[in-house]
Design a protein around this motif. Structure first.
Motif, PDB file in Angstrom:
ATOM      1  N   UNK A   1     -12.110  23.507  28.219  1.00  0.00           N
ATOM      2  CA  UNK A   1     -12.929  24.663  28.395  1.00  0.00           C
ATOM      3  C   UNK A   1     -14.057  23.701  28.057  1.00  0.00           C
TER       4      UNK A   1
ATOM      5  N   UNK B   1      -9.909  24.884  35.394  1.00  0.00           N
ATOM      6  CA  UNK B   1     -11.523  24.599  35.859  1.00  0.00           C
ATOM      7  C   UNK B   1     -10.495  23.809  37.406  1.00  0.00           C
TER       8      UNK B   1
ATOM      9  N   UNK C   1     -14.954  20.616  30.102  1.00  0.00           N
ATOM     10  CA  UNK C   1     -15.616  20.419  31.427  1.00  0.00           C
ATOM     11  C   UNK C   1     -17.056  20.865  31.080  1.00  0.00           C
TER      12      UNK C   1
ATOM     13  N   UNK D   1     -16.422  27.399  33.940  1.00  0.00           N
ATOM     14  CA  UNK D   1     -16.007  25.893  34.341  1.00  0.00           C
ATOM     15  C   UNK D   1     -15.594  26.273  35.668  1.00  0.00           C
TER      16      UNK D   1
ATOM     17  N   UNK E   1     -10.304  17.861  30.817  1.00  0.00           N
ATOM     18  CA  UNK E   1     -11.548  18.516  31.470  1.00  0.00           C
ATOM     19  C   UNK E   1     -11.340  18.988  32.387  1.00  0.00           C
ATOM     20  N   UNK E   2     -10.475  20.524  31.926  1.00  0.00           N
ATOM     21  CA  UNK E   2     -10.436  21.985  32.128  1.00  0.00           C
ATOM     22  C   UNK E   2      -8.806  22.253  32.379  1.00  0.00           C
ATOM     23  N   UNK E   3      -7.872  21.295  32.688  1.00  0.00           N
ATOM     24  CA  UNK E   3      -6.261  21.773  32.919  1.00  0.00           C
ATOM     25  C   UNK E   3      -6.056  22.674  32.060  1.00  0.00           C
TER      26      UNK E   3
END
Lengths: 363, 363
Positions: free
Chosen positions: A241, B362, A244, B192, A154-156
């Motif tokens: 990417x 993000x 997210x 993000x 989800x965005x790491x």
């Protein structure tokens, strides 16, 4: 209530280190959340890290929380807007000391409502990446029309290769087992079409590896954006990417639906009467979609359980994040990943086929 | 009603070439849609391409459509599952002949409910890319809580560089002017996070170029997934992979909301009574979110207007796609792109800064 030096693991129970200083609501929300968690998990032990005076005062107001908490004093706190690189240099922050407790085996997991960029950076440095995993990812549970779905990353990681995606599938499957209690979660790889040739090389390669792995029976193949809320698979794997953007787009669409619904129910007298009649059903619907129920994004792929509570949540939301951490610890989430990786063999020995076709657009 | 050979452009009006054979509903839906379009646009001229006998029969049942249509016979049709490479080899398909009419200047635009992969491939080969544009993109209009938003790319290009993104911004702005009638549409780049350092190099580079361009005043910077439905900007620019996933995820979330709402209104007697009271408001809400109102994804960046109607739409939806094509033709959409590109100068002379920081996750 100050720490005695005895190891909690001697009790045969489990310990979570909790960052007492993180989140928009500060320590008050954390301690109030721990009071709720204490009712649900009376055998849990909490190492509550932060400003000793402040936390002592709060625990005296929440005796249920005090029953399961031990305070560990910390000299400072990571602010919500501190850059990850700066956060890494602060040795005595409550977030850092909570991570240290996991690294030293005093606690099996950590929960914080603090700065998520700092949390990911600290987790990588202090708790460290699980052997066999290239990069930790951020996972969370979302509602669908038929149960819950686990989504990651989800965005790491804004950019991912096929190997990262395969590892996300391994971790997502273990997460769905540990937290949703599913015996054999199904896995989908997010793409712009469900046909085999859609998307790009990294997606096709990840799909090929999964089809040839011990996860083959649970691998559903490619799924599309609308499959997330349809609950087509129990786990949806994507790069950080896309994940997210998809998560926030879905939340935004639901928010729009509720905004429009509010107009329907408030724009006329009949609307207001109608609202009174359907309110119980609407409340159940709102509860089902309540972000607090899904609070607790999780950094997976680390040598310990690391759960991030939403910064703006309330006590109920913080308690939900603690629930997730306890589920992961008691259902031995990381052992699930280790077992699966052992059964899959080394991913580094798999080679990308050189003759794959090029990127194929969505239709 | 067969073609006479006279050039439609002599009438001082405009002509659309319509693929009479595409879509799940086939020719019947197309002709019924043209009957609706004829009421709205009596001065339009339609070159209806396809099976002559079939279309003649249908036009005799829809006299309003017959009034604006001229049939051009085509020997074959592209099936919905034909591969783009195969579709390119069929010289006498209705889709191909409709594209030919645009390439030869007989029509200013083309509308088809057929196979979108084939349509994009044919458009690139036959209608050709607009000078100054590297790659055509797919754009569409979506509802927000405060008006409509133009999104692109929705799947024509799964991988994009910064220059593609800048061109998408140019085309999206021209589209919002032509179709939404906005004098100075605002533009957001999907990322993000909204901070300048979020995302990857191609996003930061595209943002830098837009900030230094004639679009600077309209460029809002980075937006996130939830900004799409919030209507933060009039145009949302992204690569085709992310755009496709975001579009389908948002649609899926709305579908879930309606499924849950249906349960609220049907699970009890009170719910059913409540439904009757709020039905007018709910109908307005459904109408606002009706995908048919937004039918007509558009391939932008071509030497002519190319509109794709959803394959599964009905006559009303097909008429909406014709509306979009007519808006683009009459508001000189492509002239808007040409003017903007001339004011921006050559994008190839802009160089990426070598010292940009790396991808930032993000938070």
């Amino acid at each position: 209530m100050s720490e005695t030096g005895s190891s909690f693991s001697e009790t045969g129970s489990y310990t979570l280190a909790v960052d007492g200083m993180g989140g928009d609501g500060g320590s008050e929300v954390v301690v109030a959340g721990l009071a709720i968690a204490a009712d649900r998990h009376p055998s849990a032990r909490i190492l509550l890290v932060g400003d000793e005076a402040k936390l002592t005062g709060l625990l005296s107001r929440y005796p249920r929380a005090a029953a399961i908490c031990t305070i560990r004093p910390a000299g400072s706190a990571i602010s919500m807007d501190m850059k990850p690189t700066a956060a890494l240099r602060v040795r005595d922050s409550s977030m850092r000391l909570a991570m240290d407790a996991v690294a030293q085996g005093e606690a099996q997991g950590v929960v914080s409502a603090g700065n998520s960029g700092a949390m990911l950076a600290l987790a990588k440095i202090v708790v460290k990446t699980l052997p066999g995993i290239t990069r930790p990812a951020m996972a969370a549970i979302s509602p669908t029309t038929r149960g819950d779905v686990v989504m990651l990353d989800l965005g790491a990681n804004v950019a991912c290769d096929w190997r990262n995606l395969v590892e996300f599938a391994v971790m997502g499957e273990a997460f769905a087992k540990a937290v949703l209690g599913l015996p054999a979660p199904t896995i989908g790889l997010l793409n712009v079409g469900s046909e085999e040739l859609k998307g790009d090389e990294r997606l096709r390669q990840a799909a090929e590896v999964l089809r040839g792995s011990s996860l083959a029976k649970q691998f559903h193949g490619f799924v599309e954006g609308h499959d997330i809320t349809a609950g087509t698979t129990d786990v949806v794997v994507t790069d950080g990417f896309t994940g997210n953007v998809a998560l926030k787009t879905g939340e935004g669409a639901l928010k729009m639906a509720f905004t429009l619904l509010r107009q329907v129910f408030t724009s006329s007298l009949l609307g207001r009467i109608g609202y009174l009649l359907v309110r119980p059903g609407l409340e159940r619907m709102k509860e089902w979609l309540d972000p607090r129920r899904y609070n607790g994004a999780v950094f997976v792929g680390l040598n310990g359980v690391v759960v991030k509570s939403h910064g703006g949540t309330d006590a109920e939301g913080f308690a939900a994040a603690v629930d997730v951490a306890i589920d992961m610890v008691t259902h031995r989430f990381n052992d699930g990943i280790r077992d699966r990786l052992a059964r899959m063999g080394s991913l580094t020995t798999v080679k990308a086929s050189p003759d794959q076709p090029q990127a194929v657009p969505a239709s």
